[in-house]
Structure formats: structure tokens, C-alpha cells
Design a protein around this motif. Structure first.
Motif, mmCIF file in Angstrom:
data_model
loop_
_atom_site.group_PDB
_atom_site.id
_atom_site.type_symbol
_atom_site.label_atom_id
_atom_site.label_comp_id
_atom_site.label_asym_id
_atom_site.label_seq_id
_atom_site.Cartn_x
_atom_site.Cartn_y
_atom_site.Cartn_z
ATOM 1 N N TYR A 147 7.442 0.489 2.199
ATOM 2 C CA TYR A 147 7.112 1.075 0.909
ATOM 3 C C TYR A 147 5.990 2.114 1.067
ATOM 4 O O TYR A 147 6.062 3.206 0.493
ATOM 5 C CB TYR A 147 6.683 -0.018 -0.065
ATOM 6 C CG TYR A 147 6.516 0.468 -1.479
ATOM 7 C CD1 TYR A 147 7.608 0.568 -2.318
ATOM 8 C CD2 TYR A 147 5.276 0.849 -1.959
ATOM 9 C CE1 TYR A 147 7.467 1.025 -3.619
ATOM 10 C CE2 TYR A 147 5.122 1.311 -3.247
ATOM 11 C CZ TYR A 147 6.219 1.395 -4.076
ATOM 12 O OH TYR A 147 6.077 1.852 -5.348
ATOM 13 N N ALA A 148 4.977 1.784 1.854
ATOM 14 C CA ALA A 148 3.872 2.714 2.066
ATOM 15 C C ALA A 148 4.332 3.961 2.817
ATOM 16 O O ALA A 148 3.926 5.084 2.489
ATOM 17 C CB ALA A 148 2.744 2.017 2.824
ATOM 18 N N ILE A 173 9.929 -7.000 -0.609
ATOM 19 C CA ILE A 173 8.722 -7.697 -1.045
ATOM 20 C C ILE A 173 9.004 -9.101 -1.587
ATOM 21 O O ILE A 173 8.352 -10.058 -1.153
ATOM 22 C CB ILE A 173 7.928 -6.834 -2.048
ATOM 23 C CG1 ILE A 173 7.335 -5.623 -1.332
ATOM 24 C CG2 ILE A 173 6.817 -7.649 -2.718
ATOM 25 C CD1 ILE A 173 6.714 -4.606 -2.245
ATOM 26 N N MET A 176 11.261 3.874 0.067
ATOM 27 C CA MET A 176 10.469 3.046 -0.853
ATOM 28 C C MET A 176 11.313 1.941 -1.472
ATOM 29 O O MET A 176 10.845 0.812 -1.641
ATOM 30 C CB MET A 176 9.867 3.918 -1.960
ATOM 31 C CG MET A 176 8.727 4.790 -1.515
ATOM 32 S SD MET A 176 8.125 5.856 -2.839
ATOM 33 C CE MET A 176 7.403 4.680 -3.942
ATOM 34 N N GLY A 177 12.555 2.245 -1.808
ATOM 35 C CA GLY A 177 13.447 1.240 -2.380
ATOM 36 C C GLY A 177 13.715 0.099 -1.415
ATOM 37 O O GLY A 177 13.727 -1.073 -1.806
ATOM 38 N N GLY A 203 11.722 -0.837 1.006
ATOM 39 C CA GLY A 203 10.462 -1.588 1.105
ATOM 40 C C GLY A 203 10.215 -2.455 -0.114
ATOM 41 O O GLY A 203 9.772 -3.602 0.004
ATOM 42 N N ALA A 204 10.520 -1.949 -1.290
ATOM 43 C CA ALA A 204 10.317 -2.716 -2.518
ATOM 44 C C ALA A 204 11.272 -3.898 -2.590
ATOM 45 O O ALA A 204 10.915 -4.968 -3.085
ATOM 46 C CB ALA A 204 10.494 -1.812 -3.739
ATOM 47 N N GLY A 233 7.391 5.198 2.818
ATOM 48 C CA GLY A 233 8.180 5.971 1.871
ATOM 49 C C GLY A 233 7.313 6.724 0.880
ATOM 50 O O GLY A 233 7.619 7.860 0.506
ATOM 51 N N SER A 234 6.235 6.090 0.469
ATOM 52 C CA SER A 234 5.319 6.755 -0.455
ATOM 53 C C SER A 234 4.663 7.972 0.191
ATOM 54 O O SER A 234 4.512 9.020 -0.449
ATOM 55 C CB SER A 234 4.249 5.753 -0.908
ATOM 56 O OG SER A 234 3.364 6.356 -1.809
ATOM 57 N N ARG A 287 12.141 8.251 -1.380
ATOM 58 C CA ARG A 287 12.429 7.264 -2.437
ATOM 59 C C ARG A 287 13.380 6.176 -1.934
ATOM 60 O O ARG A 287 13.253 5.017 -2.308
ATOM 61 C CB ARG A 287 13.024 7.954 -3.657
ATOM 62 C CG ARG A 287 12.043 8.861 -4.375
ATOM 63 C CD ARG A 287 10.943 8.099 -5.038
ATOM 64 N NE ARG A 287 11.517 7.279 -6.100
ATOM 65 C CZ ARG A 287 10.910 6.254 -6.654
ATOM 66 N NH1 ARG A 287 9.715 5.910 -6.265
ATOM 67 N NH2 ARG A 287 11.488 5.559 -7.606
ATOM 68 N N CYS A 326 7.166 10.748 0.339
ATOM 69 C CA CYS A 326 7.271 11.400 -0.977
ATOM 70 C C CYS A 326 6.080 12.306 -1.260
ATOM 71 O O CYS A 326 6.236 13.392 -1.819
ATOM 72 C CB CYS A 326 7.383 10.344 -2.077
ATOM 73 S SG CYS A 326 8.956 9.483 -2.101
#
Length: 88
Positions: free
Chosen positions: A3-4, A33, A26-27, A29-30, A6-7, A23, A10
Motif C-alpha cells: 500500500y505504501a 491488510i 494500493m488495492g 496492499g489494502a 503504491g501510494s 492505484r 501515485c
């Protein structure tokens, strides 16, 4: 970690294609969780407490704060988890 990453992708995306790729990262990674939090509970708690721990994690994940009060649930969830685990 995904997620980090991917952030960051972005944040520094020079074009739309890189932004969309960030994104997607990030998806992924999210999505990991909630699974990783349940794995952590099963590794950290003894077998007789795991059901309660997974219940607390699931309840905290399912208790979204209302849009006009984002901090109310964020303050109460850790206290609720401590109380439930202390009396389990």
C-alpha cells in the motif's frame, strides 16, 4: 508495504498510466491488510483466545465511522479491543 509503495507511485506519477498502476498496487496492499491482521491474531494469541481476538478484529474492521464523525470510532475501537481481550 504494498500500500505504501503504491501510494508513492501515485504521488510521483508522471502520467495517468503510472497513476492507475499505483492505484492497482494500493488495492492489492489494502486487500492484504484484513487477512494479515487475522494471521497476526492467530500467531500471537493462544488457541483458547483466538476466537475472541478474531472477533475483535472483525468487529473493528466492520465498524466504519459515520462520515461526519471520523474520529469517534477510531478512539473507541482500541479501548473496546482491550476490554474484550482482558475479560475473555
Amino acid at each position: 508495504m504494498a500500500y505504501a509503495v503504491g501510494s508513492l507511485v501515485c504521488a510521483f506519477a508522471p502520467n495517468l498510466l503510472v497513476l492507475v498502476l499505483g492505484r492497482v498496487i494500493m488495492g492489492v496492499g489494502a486487500a492484504a491488510i484484513p487477512v494479515l491482521s487475522i494471521i497476526a491474531v492467530t500467531k500471537l494469541l493462544p488457541p483458547d483466545k483466538r476466537g475472541t481476538g478474531i472477533g475483535v478484529v472483525s468487529a473493528a474492521a466492520g465498524s466504519e465511522p459515520p462520515p461526519d464523525r471520523p474520529s469517534a470510532a477510531n478512539r473507541s475501537a482500541p479501548r473496546l479491543a482491550r476490554v474484550v481481550l482482558a475479560h475473555a
